[in-house]
Design a protein around this motif. Structure first.
Motif, mmCIF file in Angstrom:
data_model
loop_
_atom_site.group_PDB
_atom_site.id
_atom_site.type_symbol
_atom_site.label_atom_id
_atom_site.label_comp_id
_atom_site.label_asym_id
_atom_site.label_seq_id
_atom_site.Cartn_x
_atom_site.Cartn_y
_atom_site.Cartn_z
ATOM 1 N N ALA A 1 53.379 29.251 45.837
ATOM 2 C CA ALA A 1 54.485 28.890 46.731
ATOM 3 C C ALA A 1 55.706 28.435 45.928
ATOM 4 N N ALA A 2 55.490 27.621 44.902
ATOM 5 C CA ALA A 2 56.609 27.080 44.124
ATOM 6 C C ALA A 2 57.371 28.168 43.390
ATOM 7 N N GLU A 3 56.652 29.178 42.893
ATOM 8 C CA GLU A 3 57.290 30.244 42.128
ATOM 9 C C GLU A 3 57.703 31.436 42.996
ATOM 10 N N LYS A 4 57.482 31.309 44.305
ATOM 11 C CA LYS A 4 57.838 32.391 45.249
ATOM 12 C C LYS A 4 57.191 33.720 44.840
ATOM 13 N N ILE A 5 55.925 33.639 44.472
ATOM 14 C CA ILE A 5 55.171 34.827 44.086
ATOM 15 C C ILE A 5 54.710 35.543 45.350
ATOM 16 N N THR A 6 55.073 36.805 45.460
ATOM 17 C CA THR A 6 54.695 37.590 46.640
ATOM 18 C C THR A 6 53.512 38.501 46.372
ATOM 19 N N HIS A 7 53.368 38.944 45.110
ATOM 20 C CA HIS A 7 52.304 39.863 44.725
ATOM 21 C C HIS A 7 51.579 39.287 43.508
ATOM 22 N N LEU A 8 50.266 39.466 43.495
ATOM 23 C CA LEU A 8 49.467 38.799 42.483
ATOM 24 C C LEU A 8 48.508 39.778 41.811
ATOM 25 N N ALA A 9 48.423 39.668 40.487
ATOM 26 C CA ALA A 9 47.414 40.382 39.708
ATOM 27 C C ALA A 9 46.407 39.353 39.204
ATOM 28 N N ILE A 10 45.131 39.589 39.469
ATOM 29 C CA ILE A 10 44.075 38.640 39.126
ATOM 30 C C ILE A 10 43.162 39.239 38.062
ATOM 31 N N HIS A 11 43.048 38.517 36.956
ATOM 32 C CA HIS A 11 42.113 38.870 35.901
ATOM 33 C C HIS A 11 40.909 37.953 36.029
ATOM 34 N N PHE A 12 39.728 38.521 36.151
ATOM 35 C CA PHE A 12 38.493 37.757 36.321
ATOM 36 C C PHE A 12 37.557 38.107 35.177
ATOM 37 N N ASP A 13 37.570 37.248 34.152
ATOM 38 C CA ASP A 13 36.650 37.406 33.029
ATOM 39 C C ASP A 13 35.354 36.691 33.408
ATOM 40 N N LEU A 14 34.276 37.436 33.449
ATOM 41 C CA LEU A 14 33.021 36.859 33.910
ATOM 42 C C LEU A 14 32.518 35.737 33.014
ATOM 43 N N ASP A 15 33.059 35.608 31.796
ATOM 44 C CA ASP A 15 32.587 34.505 30.967
ATOM 45 C C ASP A 15 33.149 33.151 31.392
ATOM 46 N N VAL A 16 33.952 33.139 32.456
ATOM 47 C CA VAL A 16 34.357 31.866 33.065
ATOM 48 C C VAL A 16 33.185 31.232 33.819
ATOM 49 N N LEU A 17 32.122 32.007 34.033
ATOM 50 C CA LEU A 17 30.949 31.535 34.768
ATOM 51 C C LEU A 17 29.978 30.811 33.836
ATOM 52 N N ASP A 18 29.281 29.844 34.379
ATOM 53 C CA ASP A 18 28.276 29.090 33.639
ATOM 54 C C ASP A 18 27.105 30.012 33.298
ATOM 55 N N PHE A 19 26.865 30.221 32.002
ATOM 56 C CA PHE A 19 25.846 31.200 31.599
ATOM 57 C C PHE A 19 24.430 30.741 31.928
ATOM 58 N N HIS A 20 24.265 29.478 32.265
ATOM 59 C CA HIS A 20 22.945 29.027 32.707
ATOM 60 C C HIS A 20 22.626 29.540 34.111
ATOM 61 N N GLN A 21 23.684 29.847 34.877
ATOM 62 C CA GLN A 21 23.510 30.305 36.256
ATOM 63 C C GLN A 21 23.747 31.803 36.416
ATOM 64 N N PHE A 22 24.657 32.346 35.609
ATOM 65 C CA PHE A 22 24.961 33.775 35.660
ATOM 66 C C PHE A 22 24.837 34.296 34.242
ATOM 67 N N ARG A 23 23.836 35.118 34.011
ATOM 68 C CA ARG A 23 23.445 35.396 32.638
ATOM 69 C C ARG A 23 23.954 36.726 32.082
ATOM 70 N N ALA A 24 24.781 37.426 32.824
ATOM 71 C CA ALA A 24 25.311 38.700 32.345
ATOM 72 C C ALA A 24 26.644 38.500 31.625
ATOM 73 N N VAL A 25 26.644 37.548 30.695
ATOM 74 C CA VAL A 25 27.842 37.218 29.922
ATOM 75 C C VAL A 25 27.459 37.031 28.454
ATOM 76 N N MET A 26 28.464 37.008 27.606
ATOM 77 C CA MET A 26 28.257 36.938 26.165
ATOM 78 C C MET A 26 27.314 35.815 25.751
ATOM 79 N N PHE A 27 27.522 34.613 26.299
ATOM 80 C CA PHE A 27 26.829 33.442 25.782
ATOM 81 C C PHE A 27 25.355 33.385 26.181
#
Length: 287
Positions: A196-222
């Motif tokens: 809202a502050a930056e008046k962003i109308t369109h968004l590109a989302i990058h979702f790197d799966l390594d943001v997930l806790d590897f103890h719960q989701f194990r298909a990541v590097m760690f």
């Protein structure tokens, strides 16, 4: 929508890990079907043995991979792009295209444990350079692909924690907004407020799966089962659950028109190891 494009981009060379190739293929299989065009980006063969060229591992081959993605995108002229990869560099060409298309209305939400703002001076694997390049910072072979860099004010990193000194300095100097795993868990509305502050109308989302806790989701590097104990000590590891990551994306989706979604760094170790085993078994192995 008729002008959407789905890219399957099994890029592995940016992270120098061949397993990213299979991870992208499996991610594509898991994804819901679409009536939009689907294209697979040709990438460097898995038997290549790249060396460091002017500070970037496999520079010349990697640039061809990115050229292949660019050619497909420009053929389709999409309004929206989904990218299933592959290492984090998969989003360079798609997000650069979206920046050209939507201009000042575009923001980038980078959901990642790492900011990906390094340069060849700090790290040879180019998957750690991609967000910096999208902002116009870094190696010229990457930044030249971004005719309209996205300013720091229209970039937010979600899930980040414990950046190294170089990353922290870049984030601080550029004034990039971040939201921590703890703030996300507490129900922060920082992402919607930033949009809202930056008046962003369109968004590109990058979702790197390594943001997930590897103890719960194990298909990541760690979560690699054959890594030596302590191999990743000192490296930031994901802390989010799948539900928390989904809530981040839902908050963003409710505040802006999502025109780009890249899902990166899928490493399904159990499936990879089972695939390798099957190839050795009687009646299954190649003659």
């Amino acid at each position: 929508m008729s002008n959407d494009l789905r890219l399957i981009f099994p890029l592995w060379l940016g992270g120098n890990l061949r397993e990213y190739h299979f991870g992208a293929q499996m991610l594509a299989w898991l994804a819901p079907e679409t009536t939009s065009p689907v294209e697979q980006v040709p990438v460097t063969p898995l038997d290549e043995q790249p060396g460091i060229e002017e500070g970037i591992l496999g520079r010349s081959k990697l640039m061809q991979d990115l050229d292949n993605a660019s050619a497909i995108i420009r053929k389709h002229q999409p309004e929206r792009i989904t990218v299933l990869g592959g290492d984090c560099l998969i989003d360079l060409e798609p997000f650069a295209w979206l920046s050209e298309r939507y201009g000042d209305g575009l923001g980038i939400l980078w959901i990642d444990t790492h900011p990906d703002v390094m340069t060849p001076a700090q790290y040879a694997n180019a998957h750690a350079h991609v967000l910096g390049a999208l902002m116009g910072n870094g190696d010229c072979d990457l930044t030249r692909r971004v005719p309209r860099p996205v300013p720091a004010s229209r970039v937010m990193i979600a899930g980040l924690h414990s950046p190294n000194a170089c990353e922290a300095d870049f984030i601080r100097t550029k004034g990039i907004r971040t939201v921590s795993p703890e703030a996300i868990r507490a129900g922060s509305q920082d992402i919607a407020n930033w949009i809202a502050a930056e008046k962003i109308t369109h968004l590109a989302i990058h979702f790197d799966l390594d943001v997930l806790d590897f103890h719960q989701f194990r298909a990541v590097m760690f979560a690699r089962p054959d890594d030596a104990p302590g191999k990743w000590d000192g490296v930031a590891k994901g802390k989010l659950t799948l539900a928390e990551a989904a809530a981040v994306i839902a908050q963003a989706d409710g505040a802006a028109d999502v025109v780009g979604l890249g899902i990166a760094e899928h490493l399904p170790w159990d499936a990879i190891n089972l695939k390798n085993l099957l190839a050795t078994l009687p009646l299954l192995r190649k003659a």
